[in-house]
Design an enzyme around this catalytic site. Sequence first.
Site, PDB file in Angstrom:
ATOM      1  CB  CYS A  26      -3.819  47.262 172.209  1.00 39.10           C
ATOM      2  SG  CYS A  26      -3.626  45.532 172.679  1.00 39.10           S
ATOM      3  CG  HIS A 564      -5.227  47.349 178.641  1.00 35.80           C
ATOM      4  ND1 HIS A 564      -6.511  47.566 178.203  1.00 35.80           N
ATOM      5  CD2 HIS A 564      -4.485  47.100 177.537  1.00 35.80           C
ATOM      6  CE1 HIS A 564      -6.542  47.441 176.885  1.00 35.80           C
ATOM      7  NE2 HIS A 564      -5.327  47.165 176.462  1.00 35.80           N
TER       8      HIS A 564
END
Length: 642
Positions: A26, A564
């Site tokens: 990620c 995020h």
Amino acid sequence: MNYKETARAILDKVGGQGNISNVIHCSTRLRMNLRQPELAKTDEIKALDGIMGAVNSGGQYQVIVGNDVGYVYNELVKMLDMNTEGTSQGTTPADRSLKGLFNSFASMIAGIFQPIIPAIAASGMLKALLLLLTVTGVMSKESQTYLILSLIADSAFYFLPVLLAFTSAQKFKANPFVAVALGGVLLHPNLISLLGGDTPVSFMGLPVPSVTYSTSVIPIILTVWFMSYIERFADKISPGPVKIFLKPLITIVIVAPIALIVLGPLGNYAGTGLSAGVVWIQERIGWLTVVILSVLMPIIVMFGMHKVLYPIIFAAIASPGYETLVLIAMLCSNMALGAGAMAVTVKTKDPKLKQIALPAGISGLFGITEPALYGVHLRLKKTLFASMIGAAAAGLYAGLVNLKAFAAVGPGLASLPMFISEDSSNLVNALITSAISIVVTFIAVYVIGFKDEASATTAEQPSGNASGSPSHTTGVTAAAEMSQVRSKNIKSRSVVFAPIEGIALPLSEVQDEAFAQQAMGQGMAIRPHQGRVVAPFDGTVETVFKTKHSIGLKSVDGVELLIHVGLDTVKLKGEHFNVHVQEGDTIRHGDLLIEFDLNAIEDAGYDTTTPVIITNAGTYLEVLGHGAGDEIGPDKPLITAF
């Protein structure tokens, strides 16, 4: 950082290529599925240059690299026999070891129960509030206001099978709406009337047991698990043109009768047996059960095993209507861990430790213990033992008085109404239990003590100057220098405005260990109200991740920021996200950066809580978050770095 050497070191320390079945990344972490997670040398990985941490969470081994994760990932993939999706060629056998089976079970239980806890907690606290209002005479049980509020409070419990149907379907990879329809079958008013009559009920000659499914837990989980297999079968045999209705039709027609005849009654007996088993253990061991669990609770939380206890809590709240073991042990442990951190705050002379321990202690007393556990007690070790002593003393009292919890809420100071009952002594006992835990832990921390690094450093400092004569200016000079540095930084303080409209949260409340422990840096989080990310300052776009869920920015005055969107949303592979900027773009405060479909992401089962992290926080003297719990937006400061 030498990306190739770092990748090679990680590969070696996770057990080599043969131990990796899958690897993706990620915005900050390598995420690996390991065949044997126990082979990973976590401490050695954490010690690698440029590595911020490593955790085994949610069935994945995660190595926290930071903004350079993409480069390390690319080097790692070159060393592995991987396909384009980052998956090893060939089929990975499931881990059938006892530990592997337990981890799978724990992951399943957490995935099913964790999302519904807010609804259950709200309902439980409302029930406690109503009880308080009626006991004090403020409201009558016969009033229509009370009846409506009572209905609202009972709804989450009554329709618990429907809530669990949705989350179970997400966990078992089945259609959640078909699963909800099956939950509705179990709670249909006509079925309740039919089964409640004097005439035995049968379906195609097979008896349908008379079972009440409201507030039940296990029946619907078994039903949706079975449904996941039938749905796959229906998908295979349904022709494309009619699949849209034939697949769910076959699923419901097969699963619903089997649920009513076999799975539902079986699950009901299992739930009843679970509650009876806990009662049997307590009857045999008595108060000692609460003491043991109170002492072990920090270790249970540390390894994520507390989530396995959810079925016990929910089964007890459903029948007999209260819980006397798990939530009580959590109360004793939570108060002890929070009080232990507060004691460290008072006792330590280390300003950095004070800065960590104070907020960790406050959050622990309010039921959120991870900051205190990971940030203070595991670091100091002796204070963890002291906290266990406090929890044991509180558990002894709670077990002797048979303290009862009437709501499935994380026990803490704010949630003490969960112990309100018609017998006022139960709440009094909860208050006494909390007081014992806090006081005994405080005393234990002071008696046992801990290694105070600031005190040790001070003791090692020379007491005189180079000529041997006493010096009285060292402390003053150091303080003056620090004051000058702080003054210099305050003049150039940097403000990060909220990039998203929503509710501001401290990182400690983020349901992700790495963010909550500030492994990536300091900052805040936002629970979004709309799917727009805008520039929180003037600066440039440093990184746009190909999965579109995360973006790295740098302000004109040097703040390096990571936004995020959501937790684990990397798995969406960019679906539901639309990025409006590119790497290298110059941005102004308020410019649109990312749009995302908030509802679609939540419907897919992902937590949309968005961490906003200053990744170079170490270059500042202090990073302060603003507005925790408040509505916040692009016009309001979220973080200030000095």
